[in-house]
Design a protein around this motif. Structure first.
Motif, PDB file in Angstrom:
ATOM      1  N   LEU A  71       0.824  -1.211   0.000  1.00  0.00           N
ATOM      2  CA  LEU A  71       0.000   0.000   0.000  1.00  0.00           C
ATOM      3  C   LEU A  71       0.856   1.258   0.000  1.00  0.00           C
ATOM      4  N   ASP A  72       2.034   1.196   0.617  1.00  0.00           N
ATOM      5  CA  ASP A  72       2.935   2.331   0.619  1.00  0.00           C
ATOM      6  C   ASP A  72       3.345   2.695  -0.810  1.00  0.00           C
ATOM      7  N   ASP A  73       3.661   1.693  -1.615  1.00  0.00           N
ATOM      8  CA  ASP A  73       4.009   1.947  -3.018  1.00  0.00           C
ATOM      9  C   ASP A  73       2.874   2.622  -3.769  1.00  0.00           C
ATOM     10  N   LEU A  74       1.651   2.361  -3.342  1.00  0.00           N
ATOM     11  CA  LEU A  74       0.478   2.925  -4.007  1.00  0.00           C
ATOM     12  C   LEU A  74       0.071   4.278  -3.410  1.00  0.00           C
ATOM     13  N   GLY A  75       0.817   4.737  -2.415  1.00  0.00           N
ATOM     14  CA  GLY A  75       0.462   5.999  -1.773  1.00  0.00           C
ATOM     15  C   GLY A  75      -0.819   5.913  -0.967  1.00  0.00           C
ATOM     16  N   ALA A  76      -1.088   4.728  -0.412  1.00  0.00           N
ATOM     17  CA  ALA A  76      -2.386   4.480   0.212  1.00  0.00           C
ATOM     18  C   ALA A  76      -2.318   4.371   1.731  1.00  0.00           C
ATOM     19  N   LEU A  77      -1.241   4.843   2.351  1.00  0.00           N
ATOM     20  CA  LEU A  77      -1.149   4.714   3.804  1.00  0.00           C
ATOM     21  C   LEU A  77      -2.076   5.667   4.552  1.00  0.00           C
ATOM     22  N   GLY A  78      -2.643   6.635   3.853  1.00  0.00           N
ATOM     23  CA  GLY A  78      -3.590   7.532   4.492  1.00  0.00           C
ATOM     24  C   GLY A  78      -5.034   7.110   4.341  1.00  0.00           C
ATOM     25  N   ARG A  79      -5.275   6.024   3.622  1.00  0.00           N
ATOM     26  CA  ARG A  79      -6.651   5.543   3.438  1.00  0.00           C
ATOM     27  C   ARG A  79      -7.133   4.805   4.687  1.00  0.00           C
ATOM     28  N   PRO A  80      -8.456   4.654   4.827  1.00  0.00           N
ATOM     29  CA  PRO A  80      -8.996   4.001   6.035  1.00  0.00           C
ATOM     30  C   PRO A  80      -8.445   2.614   6.299  1.00  0.00           C
ATOM     31  N   ALA A  81      -8.222   1.803   5.246  1.00  0.00           N
ATOM     32  CA  ALA A  81      -7.730   0.441   5.466  1.00  0.00           C
ATOM     33  C   ALA A  81      -6.367   0.459   6.138  1.00  0.00           C
ATOM     34  N   ALA A  82      -5.458   1.285   5.659  1.00  0.00           N
ATOM     35  CA  ALA A  82      -4.137   1.367   6.271  1.00  0.00           C
ATOM     36  C   ALA A  82      -4.214   1.961   7.667  1.00  0.00           C
ATOM     37  N   ARG A  83      -5.077   2.941   7.876  1.00  0.00           N
ATOM     38  CA  ARG A  83      -5.222   3.528   9.217  1.00  0.00           C
ATOM     39  C   ARG A  83      -5.671   2.463  10.216  1.00  0.00           C
ATOM     40  N   ARG A  84      -6.643   1.639   9.806  1.00  0.00           N
ATOM     41  CA  ARG A  84      -7.107   0.565  10.703  1.00  0.00           C
ATOM     42  C   ARG A  84      -5.980  -0.431  10.976  1.00  0.00           C
ATOM     43  N   ALA A  85      -5.199  -0.750   9.940  1.00  0.00           N
ATOM     44  CA  ALA A  85      -4.113  -1.708  10.113  1.00  0.00           C
ATOM     45  C   ALA A  85      -3.054  -1.171  11.066  1.00  0.00           C
ATOM     46  N   LEU A  86      -2.697   0.095  10.924  1.00  0.00           N
ATOM     47  CA  LEU A  86      -1.697   0.696  11.800  1.00  0.00           C
ATOM     48  C   LEU A  86      -2.203   0.790  13.237  1.00  0.00           C
ATOM     49  N   ASP A  87      -3.473   1.140  13.389  1.00  0.00           N
ATOM     50  CA  ASP A  87      -4.053   1.168  14.732  1.00  0.00           C
ATOM     51  C   ASP A  87      -4.029  -0.224  15.355  1.00  0.00           C
ATOM     52  N   TRP A  88      -4.313  -1.252  14.535  1.00  0.00           N
ATOM     53  CA  TRP A  88      -4.278  -2.628  15.033  1.00  0.00           C
ATOM     54  C   TRP A  88      -2.866  -3.003  15.468  1.00  0.00           C
ATOM     55  N   LEU A  89      -1.869  -2.657  14.657  1.00  0.00           N
ATOM     56  CA  LEU A  89      -0.485  -2.940  15.030  1.00  0.00           C
ATOM     57  C   LEU A  89      -0.126  -2.265  16.353  1.00  0.00           C
ATOM     58  N   ALA A  90      -0.488  -1.000  16.479  1.00  0.00           N
ATOM     59  CA  ALA A  90      -0.157  -0.268  17.708  1.00  0.00           C
ATOM     60  C   ALA A  90      -0.806  -0.928  18.927  1.00  0.00           C
ATOM     61  N   ALA A  91      -2.039  -1.378  18.767  1.00  0.00           N
ATOM     62  CA  ALA A  91      -2.753  -1.993  19.886  1.00  0.00           C
ATOM     63  C   ALA A  91      -2.187  -3.364  20.251  1.00  0.00           C
ATOM     64  N   ARG A  92      -1.471  -3.997  19.304  1.00  0.00           N
ATOM     65  CA  ARG A  92      -0.907  -5.327  19.538  1.00  0.00           C
ATOM     66  C   ARG A  92       0.441  -5.270  20.269  1.00  0.00           C
ATOM     67  N   GLN A  93       0.986  -4.088  20.491  1.00  0.00           N
ATOM     68  CA  GLN A  93       2.292  -3.997  21.136  1.00  0.00           C
ATOM     69  C   GLN A  93       2.230  -4.530  22.559  1.00  0.00           C
ATOM     70  N   SER A  94       3.247  -5.297  22.950  1.00  0.00           N
ATOM     71  CA  SER A  94       3.334  -5.840  24.303  1.00  0.00           C
ATOM     72  C   SER A  94       3.842  -4.776  25.276  1.00  0.00           C
ATOM     73  N   PRO A  95       3.632  -4.972  26.570  1.00  0.00           N
ATOM     74  CA  PRO A  95       4.115  -3.999  27.554  1.00  0.00           C
ATOM     75  C   PRO A  95       5.626  -3.746  27.485  1.00  0.00           C
ATOM     76  N   ASP A  96       6.403  -4.721  26.985  1.00  0.00           N
ATOM     77  CA  ASP A  96       7.851  -4.539  26.893  1.00  0.00           C
ATOM     78  C   ASP A  96       8.274  -3.803  25.629  1.00  0.00           C
ATOM     79  N   GLY A  97       7.302  -3.370  24.826  1.00  0.00           N
ATOM     80  CA  GLY A  97       7.596  -2.619  23.619  1.00  0.00           C
ATOM     81  C   GLY A  97       7.709  -3.455  22.368  1.00  0.00           C
ATOM     82  N   GLY A  98       7.569  -4.775  22.490  1.00  0.00           N
ATOM     83  CA  GLY A  98       7.731  -5.668  21.348  1.00  0.00           C
ATOM     84  C   GLY A  98       6.425  -6.201  20.795  1.00  0.00           C
ATOM     85  N   TRP A  99       6.555  -7.069  19.799  1.00  0.00           N
ATOM     86  CA  TRP A  99       5.403  -7.725  19.169  1.00  0.00           C
ATOM     87  C   TRP A  99       5.659  -9.218  19.049  1.00  0.00           C
TER      88      TRP A  99
END
Length: 273
Positions: A71-99
């Motif tokens: 999606l980055d190659d397509l310039g699509a990181l600002g679209r809703p799908a990428a926003r949801r994916a990034l929010d999901w990644l952030a929420a998956r972070q462990s307390p120690d800072g890892g995944w």
């Protein structure tokens, strides 16, 4: 020198519509049509991630990072799908800072994403940290925008960087797979942890002559995306390796089979543009 015209011809001849749209965006900055972006986002799970397998029910950190790269190659990181994916990644972070991957993926996860494996956890932390680093300001995710590195994810990215640094060895090597090195170097560079990033880069430079085309393209594209200058000595070595490994048909061989040669070639073009 890398023959960019031949590489472009390879993607045009062998890529699908999404691949050609990625190529066009990389070369000219022209955004693809919305319907093509919809196709590129297909399969996203309701929680915002992408499953490891088509139709799978559990979102994967590794698969989600791969889709974000497309999606980055397509310039699509600002679209809703990428926003949801990034929010999901952030929420998956462990307390120690890892995944780590969900334990439910143990039977299908590749070795670099195996749940419960510390080496895989380091790799996933570097990969997730990288995409949250470069996409945070573009994505404008839910929550207050932070103008530090990572934008809305600044705190998440900083914790990821701290987790990575804590596990580096004294000589700058890392306890994980090779790609975790350049992903970590990119994250640490953007966090202005230049000493730690440079130690990793010295080790990577020693490995460049033996890297596969797919790995050297990924390395160079990652460091360029993180803002490292194209004249950097490590990137110069990477471009020479790409020139040595480019095939007569203009493409580069993928480590994952011929069906991914176009993806590797696009990474090489992104690294050299």
């Amino acid at each position: 020198m890398v023959d960019i015209d031949a590489a472009v011809g390879f993607v045009v001849a062998h890529g699908d519509a999404v691949d050609r749209a990625r190529l066009s965006r990389l070369r000219t900055g022209v955004p693809p049509p919305p319907e093509l972006l919809d196709d590129a986002e297909v399969g996203q799970a309701p929680d915002g991630g992408w499953p490891a397998t088509l139709g799978g029910g559990v979102s994967s950190v590794d698969a989600t990072c791969f889709r974000l790269s497309e999606l980055d190659d397509l310039g699509a990181l600002g679209r809703p799908a990428a926003r949801r994916a990034l929010d999901w990644l952030a929420a998956r972070q462990s307390p120690d800072g890892g995944w780590e991957e969900d334990p439910a993926l143990a039977d299908v996860a590749p070795e670099w994403a195996r749940p419960g494996d510390p080496e895989a956890g380091f790799h996933l932390t570097a990969n997730a940290g990288f995409w949250l680093t470069v996409a945070g300001l573009d994505a404008r995710a839910a929550g207050p925008l932070d103008h530090r590195v990572g934008g809305a994810y600044a705190g998440v990215v900083h914790a990821a960087a701290q987790s990575l640094v804590a596990r580096l060895r004294p000589d700058g090597s890392w306890p994980s797979f090779l790609p975790a090195g350049w992903l970590s170097a990119a994250v640490l560079h953007r966090q202005e942890m230049f000493h730690e990033a440079a130690r990793i880069q010295v080790i990577l430079a020693e490995r460049v002559p033996e890297l596969s085309p797919g790995d050297v393209a990924w390395l160079a594209a990652t460091l360029r995306r993180a803002g490292i200058d194209g004249q950097d000595w490590l990137l110069g070595r990477a471009r020479r390796r790409l020139a040595e490994t480019q095939r007569s048909d203009g493409g580069w061989e993928s480590d994952d089979g011929p069906q991914f040669d176009v993806h590797t070639t696009l990474s090489a073009i992104r690294a050299c543009r």
